[in-house]
Write a protein that holds these residues in place. Structure first.
Motif, PDB file in Angstrom:
ATOM      1  N   GLU A  43      40.541 -37.450  57.707  1.00 42.04           N
ATOM      2  CA  GLU A  43      41.185 -36.532  56.767  1.00 42.04           C
ATOM      3  C   GLU A  43      42.153 -35.598  57.497  1.00 42.04           C
ATOM      4  O   GLU A  43      43.268 -35.351  57.044  1.00 42.04           O
ATOM      5  CB  GLU A  43      40.113 -35.726  56.024  1.00 42.04           C
ATOM      6  CG  GLU A  43      40.623 -34.964  54.838  1.00 42.04           C
ATOM      7  CD  GLU A  43      39.496 -34.360  54.009  1.00 42.04           C
ATOM      8  OE1 GLU A  43      39.767 -34.047  52.838  1.00 42.04           O
ATOM      9  OE2 GLU A  43      38.372 -34.189  54.516  1.00 42.04           O
ATOM     10  N   MET A  44      41.738 -35.116  58.658  1.00 41.54           N
ATOM     11  CA  MET A  44      42.627 -34.282  59.474  1.00 41.54           C
ATOM     12  C   MET A  44      43.779 -35.108  60.041  1.00 41.54           C
ATOM     13  O   MET A  44      44.902 -34.627  60.147  1.00 41.54           O
ATOM     14  CB  MET A  44      41.858 -33.614  60.614  1.00 41.54           C
ATOM     15  CG  MET A  44      41.093 -32.377  60.194  1.00 41.54           C
ATOM     16  SD  MET A  44      42.151 -31.041  59.585  1.00 41.54           S
ATOM     17  CE  MET A  44      43.137 -30.664  61.021  1.00 41.54           C
TER      18      MET A  44
ATOM     19  N   VAL B 221      47.965 -27.098  51.109  1.00 39.49           N
ATOM     20  CA  VAL B 221      46.566 -27.459  50.932  1.00 39.49           C
ATOM     21  C   VAL B 221      45.883 -26.400  50.082  1.00 39.49           C
ATOM     22  O   VAL B 221      45.881 -25.218  50.428  1.00 39.49           O
ATOM     23  CB  VAL B 221      45.847 -27.568  52.304  1.00 39.49           C
ATOM     24  CG1 VAL B 221      44.367 -27.823  52.121  1.00 39.49           C
ATOM     25  CG2 VAL B 221      46.493 -28.652  53.154  1.00 39.49           C
ATOM     26  N   GLU B 222      45.315 -26.836  48.953  1.00 42.38           N
ATOM     27  CA  GLU B 222      44.626 -25.887  48.077  1.00 42.38           C
ATOM     28  C   GLU B 222      43.137 -25.803  48.375  1.00 42.38           C
ATOM     29  O   GLU B 222      42.545 -24.733  48.302  1.00 42.38           O
ATOM     30  CB  GLU B 222      44.856 -26.269  46.619  1.00 42.38           C
ATOM     31  CG  GLU B 222      46.288 -26.041  46.170  1.00 42.38           C
ATOM     32  CD  GLU B 222      46.478 -26.352  44.704  1.00 42.38           C
ATOM     33  OE1 GLU B 222      45.486 -26.324  43.949  1.00 42.38           O
ATOM     34  OE2 GLU B 222      47.619 -26.617  44.320  1.00 42.38           O
ATOM     35  N   CYS B 223      42.540 -26.934  48.660  1.00 37.34           N
ATOM     36  CA  CYS B 223      41.097 -26.972  48.938  1.00 37.34           C
ATOM     37  C   CYS B 223      40.915 -27.592  50.333  1.00 37.34           C
ATOM     38  O   CYS B 223      40.818 -28.805  50.471  1.00 37.34           O
ATOM     39  CB  CYS B 223      40.384 -27.787  47.873  1.00 37.34           C
ATOM     40  SG  CYS B 223      38.593 -27.772  48.039  1.00 37.34           S
ATOM     41  N   PRO B 224      40.879 -26.751  51.378  1.00 34.93           N
ATOM     42  CA  PRO B 224      40.863 -27.292  52.739  1.00 34.93           C
ATOM     43  C   PRO B 224      39.545 -27.977  53.096  1.00 34.93           C
ATOM     44  O   PRO B 224      38.470 -27.487  52.752  1.00 34.93           O
ATOM     45  CB  PRO B 224      41.066 -26.053  53.610  1.00 34.93           C
ATOM     46  CG  PRO B 224      40.511 -24.935  52.790  1.00 34.93           C
ATOM     47  CD  PRO B 224      40.811 -25.298  51.366  1.00 34.93           C
ATOM     48  N   PRO B 225      39.649 -29.112  53.776  1.00 37.47           N
ATOM     49  CA  PRO B 225      38.438 -29.723  54.311  1.00 37.47           C
ATOM     50  C   PRO B 225      37.855 -28.820  55.403  1.00 37.47           C
ATOM     51  O   PRO B 225      38.535 -27.952  55.954  1.00 37.47           O
ATOM     52  CB  PRO B 225      38.919 -31.058  54.891  1.00 37.47           C
ATOM     53  CG  PRO B 225      40.388 -30.887  55.098  1.00 37.47           C
ATOM     54  CD  PRO B 225      40.855 -29.863  54.113  1.00 37.47           C
ATOM     55  N   ALA B 226      36.593 -29.026  55.697  1.00 37.43           N
ATOM     56  CA  ALA B 226      35.879 -28.162  56.648  1.00 37.43           C
ATOM     57  C   ALA B 226      36.581 -28.086  57.998  1.00 37.43           C
ATOM     58  O   ALA B 226      36.707 -27.002  58.579  1.00 37.43           O
ATOM     59  CB  ALA B 226      34.439 -28.653  56.823  1.00 37.43           C
ATOM     60  N   ARG B 227      37.053 -29.206  58.507  1.00 35.98           N
ATOM     61  CA  ARG B 227      37.701 -29.187  59.830  1.00 35.98           C
ATOM     62  C   ARG B 227      39.009 -28.407  59.810  1.00 35.98           C
ATOM     63  O   ARG B 227      39.329 -27.717  60.771  1.00 35.98           O
ATOM     64  CB  ARG B 227      37.925 -30.601  60.347  1.00 35.98           C
ATOM     65  CG  ARG B 227      36.636 -31.277  60.783  1.00 35.98           C
ATOM     66  CD  ARG B 227      36.934 -32.641  61.385  1.00 35.98           C
ATOM     67  NE  ARG B 227      35.734 -33.399  61.593  1.00 35.98           N
ATOM     68  CZ  ARG B 227      35.120 -33.527  62.769  1.00 35.98           C
ATOM     69  NH1 ARG B 227      35.599 -32.922  63.832  1.00 35.98           N
ATOM     70  NH2 ARG B 227      34.037 -34.255  62.873  1.00 35.98           N
TER      71      ARG B 227
END
Length: 120
Positions: free
Chosen positions: A90-91, A33-39
């Motif tokens: 997304e998670m 993962v290069e740009c992780p989502p907030a969660r």
């Protein structure tokens, strides 16, 4: 980690923060993962804090075998990710990808097996 004889030392604080950031970066890299989502960011940073606290507590007595501690920490990560996935698609997609790549004898499979046994 900010207690002890080095309390208040900006060099110590910077070192601690750099180790945490390196762990964070390494986990994201491992997950691809290069740009992780907030969660995901919350899960990873929470797990790093949990692992840090757990290791310090364990060092003060070593009341369980190290191998069991390591397994528990892997399971802790899986549990944090699963709880987050239950609330966020997304998670959930990321967790499905992680589980798809998991070998049948891997630690996540072991955790799921143990949790299912508790539910029955």
């Amino acid at each position: 980690m900010r207690g002890g004889p080095a309390v208040g030392s900006s060099a110590t604080n910077a070192l601690i923060d750099s180790v945490r950031q390196a762990a964070y970066d390494q986990i994201l890299s491992h997950l691809g993962v290069e740009c992780p989502p907030a969660r995901l960011e919350l899960v990873v940073r929470s797990w790093i804090s949990l692992a840090e606290s757990t290791a310090l507590i364990w060092l003060d007595g070593r009341r369980i075998p190290r191998a069991e501690l390591e397994s528990q920490l892997v399971h802790d990560f899986a549990a944090l990710a699963a709880v987050s996935a239950a609330y966020d698609e997304e998670m959930a997609a990321l967790l499905r990808r992680m589980l798809k790549d998991e070998p049948p004898e891997g630690p996540f499979t072991d955790l799921v097996t143990r949790l299912l046994a508790l539910a029955s």
